[in-house]
Design a protein around this motif. Structure first.
Motif, PDB file in Angstrom:
ATOM      1  N   GLY A 147      35.769   3.478  26.473  1.00  0.00           N
ATOM      2  CA  GLY A 147      36.727   4.272  25.715  1.00  0.00           C
ATOM      3  C   GLY A 147      36.372   5.746  25.712  1.00  0.00           C
ATOM      4  O   GLY A 147      35.214   6.126  25.878  1.00  0.00           O
ATOM      5  N   ASN A 178      42.233   7.931  20.904  1.00  0.00           N
ATOM      6  CA  ASN A 178      41.402   6.735  20.893  1.00  0.00           C
ATOM      7  C   ASN A 178      40.612   6.631  19.589  1.00  0.00           C
ATOM      8  O   ASN A 178      39.697   5.837  19.481  1.00  0.00           O
ATOM      9  N   ASN A 196      45.156  -1.021  17.850  1.00  0.00           N
ATOM     10  CA  ASN A 196      45.455   0.366  17.510  1.00  0.00           C
ATOM     11  C   ASN A 196      46.189   0.357  16.170  1.00  0.00           C
ATOM     12  O   ASN A 196      47.406   0.251  16.105  1.00  0.00           O
TER      13      ASN A 196
END
Length: 107
Positions: free
Chosen positions: A69, A75, A93
């Motif tokens: 990531g 993010n 998410n």
């Protein structure tokens, strides 16, 4: 090497690995403190996973650094320490979820 020396060596190795992962994540994308503050403010300082307000939020990488990531703002999500510690490898998410569904039925 005794137990103490092995323990110290393992901690150094873990710190070096974390630093390497963070450097790789930052090559993929970064964020500013202003970006982070705006994200936290967008959700009223709430944890986007549980909706709680009793604990301060901390930065959580949606796709963890160890999974490749980035450190970009898209993010990151604000999670309370309890949610951040318990999520494991989950990559939900919650920012996107809360933008659609809000916090209805949550504290």
């Amino acid at each position: 090497m005794n137990f103490y020396e092995r323990h110290i060596d393992a901690r150094r190795t873990a710190r070096a690995l974390r630093a390497d992962r963070l450097a790789a994540a930052r090559r993929l994308g970064t964020h500013t403190q202003v970006d982070w503050a705006a994200l936290v403010a967008r959700f009223g300082g709430r944890c986007v996973r549980c909706g709680g307000t009793s604990l301060p939020v901390e930065k959580d990488h949606i796709k963890p650094l160890y999974q490749g990531g980035s450190d970009a703002i898209d993010n990151l999500q604000p999670l309370c320490a309890r949610c951040n510690c318990s999520k494991g490898p989950e990559t939900t998410n919650w920012v996107a979820y809360r933008e659609v569904h809000g916090f209805e039925g949550r504290s």
